[in-house]
Design an enzyme around this catalytic site. Structure first.
Site, PDB file in Angstrom:
ATOM      1  N   LYS A 220      43.161  45.479  40.605  1.00 30.12           N
ATOM      2  CA  LYS A 220      42.139  45.683  41.622  1.00 30.12           C
ATOM      3  C   LYS A 220      41.821  47.172  41.741  1.00 30.12           C
ATOM      4  CE  LYS A 220      43.113  41.810  44.751  1.00 30.12           C
ATOM      5  NZ  LYS A 220      41.782  41.189  44.665  1.00 30.12           N
TER       6      LYS A 220
ATOM      7  N   ARG B 246      44.604  30.398  42.840  1.00 25.64           N
ATOM      8  CA  ARG B 246      44.401  29.017  42.378  1.00 25.64           C
ATOM      9  C   ARG B 246      45.466  28.611  41.365  1.00 25.64           C
ATOM     10  NH1 ARG B 246      38.501  30.708  40.394  1.00 25.64           N
ATOM     11  NH2 ARG B 246      38.905  32.173  42.115  1.00 25.64           N
TER      12      ARG B 246
HETATM   13  N1  BES Z   1      43.451  37.510  47.216  1.00 29.08           N
HETATM   14  C1  BES Z   1      42.207  37.638  46.559  1.00 29.08           C
HETATM   15  C2  BES Z   1      41.036  37.249  47.448  1.00 29.08           C
HETATM   16  C3  BES Z   1      40.660  38.236  48.502  1.00 29.08           C
HETATM   17  C4  BES Z   1      40.012  39.395  48.182  1.00 29.08           C
HETATM   18  C5  BES Z   1      40.901  37.940  49.814  1.00 29.08           C
HETATM   19  C6  BES Z   1      39.634  40.271  49.178  1.00 29.08           C
HETATM   20  C7  BES Z   1      40.504  38.807  50.809  1.00 29.08           C
HETATM   21  C8  BES Z   1      39.872  39.979  50.484  1.00 29.08           C
HETATM   22  C9  BES Z   1      42.154  36.746  45.344  1.00 29.08           C
HETATM   23  O1  BES Z   1      43.347  36.560  44.674  1.00 29.08           O
HETATM   24  C10 BES Z   1      41.219  37.401  44.397  1.00 29.08           C
HETATM   25  O2  BES Z   1      41.537  38.451  43.906  1.00 29.08           O
HETATM   26  N2  BES Z   1      40.085  36.766  44.153  1.00 29.08           N
HETATM   27  C11 BES Z   1      39.130  37.278  43.289  1.00 29.08           C
HETATM   28  C12 BES Z   1      38.663  36.142  42.443  1.00 29.08           C
HETATM   29  C13 BES Z   1      37.830  36.558  41.272  1.00 29.08           C
HETATM   30  C14 BES Z   1      38.662  37.330  40.273  1.00 29.08           C
HETATM   31  C15 BES Z   1      37.292  35.304  40.643  1.00 29.08           C
HETATM   32  C16 BES Z   1      37.985  37.838  44.130  1.00 29.08           C
HETATM   33  O3  BES Z   1      37.691  37.284  45.188  1.00 29.08           O
HETATM   34  O4  BES Z   1      37.424  38.846  43.733  1.00 29.08           O
HETATM   35 MN    MN Z   2      43.682  38.114  43.249  1.00 32.32          MN
END
Ligand code: BES
Ligand code: MN
Ligand code: ZN
Length: 492
Positions: A276, A350
């Protein structure tokens, strides 16, 4: 410890409480308790309102000290807004403001007359519960990693009495929900170097040890390997904090099939190899709030001795980049046998949930509900007020939406139509873990739906609702109120 809640019928103007709380409307109208205090103090409240020194705007408040003729040292006046528009949301807003104001006062107890107000469509049990949870929301303070001198700054409030006829059931529900919410908030707020998968498992098993009728089983990596949880274990590979699958069971309902609660417990989501960006990465300690919410709901349900069977499965994993990490293009085999091409290691939620969803089916649940901070896309779609609800079961959808509306812990439904499923097509496995550019909350839901065929199942994406963002943002304890209410309603 939560606040201690009680009910009283003592009149507001002769209360022994160090702080009484009363409401006023913007048209100058006083609540019955405010009117009593006003006349006992020869018009102190009316004079104040006339002076315009205070407004009665919803969400405002003013503290009056040592009013002549009033026994209580403090009278906290809370604005209720327009009387004609006074509703559940305004009542909650006023209750939250009372809680906010109380936390900086040097009082151990308070008495609130907000619960005497008429809230259209809501009974006294609802008013008590809403006002109690609002007070406890502010009374909670995170102190676990603070120095003793900072710990001492915690609010002094310990108990709060609400105007109303004694109703033991309503009090018990308020106390149980508050306890579950606190359980979830504390776990959520703890830093990821403390709140590891092992730590979550320990909290769950300690709760089980302390409660009759609750059993806890914790699966470690070797057992998960034997079960074939290649998807969950793929995510776990990059972290030295080894994964846990926590299984809590409550048997309050005889031979009935259990309700299953499944939670995403990513104790820190760095994104893994698909790392990230830096800004706000620290908020990814909250990525275990689905697990915390399910554990909190379980705590509330057990506290209430609900006459139903429950199984709570929490997948606790840390997502880290490392030489041993899983990577984009890896193909994982899930416990269900379905293979998954990893296109982004940051879509890990997921991948751990799918194995937990398969595992929980061995308990033959009548309903499966999962909660997860699953997608940023859900926050884009719904903002931070509503959790995203996805299910193909109309009845389950309306029951969950109703429970959310009732507790003001609201969800909003997103579709799970087949049209979205092809976004997960893969040339190298049964499907991928990554949807296309659009509808990210829904395609994540579609992914999970492939692991719950034949079951009544609902998914709650709580990415926007589980915590308040920013430096001082804390876990909210959502969706504990929604889900506890859902379970309470199943016992009616
Ligand atoms: N934990 C995150 C989702 C999230 C992001 C929750 C920001 C709250 C705030 C999840 O694991 C994630 O990283 N999701 C990605 C999915 C994408 C790679 C398809 C996202 O939401 O960017
Ligand atoms: Mn994630
Ligand atoms: Zn995540």
């Amino acid at each position: 410890m939560t606040l201690n809640f009680s009910q009283t019928l003592d009149p507001s103007d002769s209360s022994n409480s160090p702080c009484v709380i009363v409401g006023v409307f913007t048209d100058g109208g006083l609540s019955p308790a405010a009117a009593r205090i006003d006349s006992a103090s020869s018009g102190a409240i009316k004079r104040l309102l006339d002076s315009s020194d205070i407004t009665a705007k919803a969400g405002s408040s003013a503290l009056l000290f040592a009013l002549p003729g009033i026994k209580s040292e403090r009278v906290l006046i809370v604005g209720l807004g327009d009387k004609a528009k006074f509703n559940a949301a305004a009542f909650n807003k006023a209750s939250l403001e009372a809680g906010r104001a109380l936390k900086s006062l040097p009082v151990a107890s308070a008495a609130s007359w907000l619960t005497e107000l008429d809230v259209p469509g809501h009974d006294s049990a609802w008013k008590l519960r809403t006002a109690a949870l609002a007070a406890d929301m502010h009374a909670y303070r995170y102190t676990a990693t603070l120095k003793p001198k900072d710990k001492a700054k915690a609010p002094q409030l310990e108990s709060i009495a609400f105007f109303g006829e004694k109703d033991d059931r309503a009090l018990a529900e308020a106390a149980a929900m508050a306890k579950g919410v606190r359980f979830a908030r504390e776990l959520g707020n703890l830093p990821p170097n403390i709140c590891t998968p092992e730590y979550i498992a320990k909290q769950a098993s300690e709760f089980a040890d302390a409660k009759k009728g609750v059993s806890c089983e914790v699966l470690e990596r070797e057992e998960m390997e034997k079960l074939g949880m290649g998807s969950l274990l793929g995510v776990a590979k990059g972290s030295v904090n080894t994964p846990r699958l926590v299984v809590l069971r409550w048997n309050g309902g005889g031979e009935a099939k259990p309700y299953a609660l499944v939670g995403k417990g990513v104790t820190f989501d760095s994104g893994g190899i698909s790392l990230k960006p830096g800004p706000a990465m620290e908020e990814m300690k909250f990525d275990m709030c689905g697990a915390a919410g399910m554990l909190g709901t379980f705590v509330s349900a057990v506290e209430l001795d609900l006459p139903l069977n429950l199984v709570c499965v929490v997948a606790a994993v840390e997502n880290m980049p490392d030489g041993n990490s899983y990577r984009p293009s890896d193909v994982l085999t899930s416990m269900s046998g379905q293979t998954i091409e990893v296109l982004n290691t940051d879509a890990e939620g997921r991948l751990i949930l799918c194995d937990a969803l398969t595992y929980v089916q061995k308990f033959e649940p009548q309903v499966i509900i999962d909660a997860a901070t699953l997608t940023g896309a859900c926050v884009v779609a719904l903002g931070k007020h509503a959790s995203g609800l996805m299910t193909e079961d109309e009845e389950l959808a309306s029951e969950l939406l109703a429970a959310g509306n009732h507790t003001l812990d609201r969800a909003w439904r997103l579709p799970l139509w087949d049209d979205y499923q092809s976004a997960l097509d893969s040339a190298f496995a049964d499907f991928t873990n990554l949807g296309g550019k659009y509808g990210g909350a829904i395609t994540a839901g579609c992914f999970l739906s492939r692991f719950t065929t034949g079951y009544r199942w609902a998914h709650l994406d709580i990415a926007g609702t589980a915590w308040n963002e920013g430096r001082k943002g804390l876990a909210t304890g959502r969706p504990v109120p929604l889900l506890t209410q859902y379970l309470i309603d199943r016992c009616a």
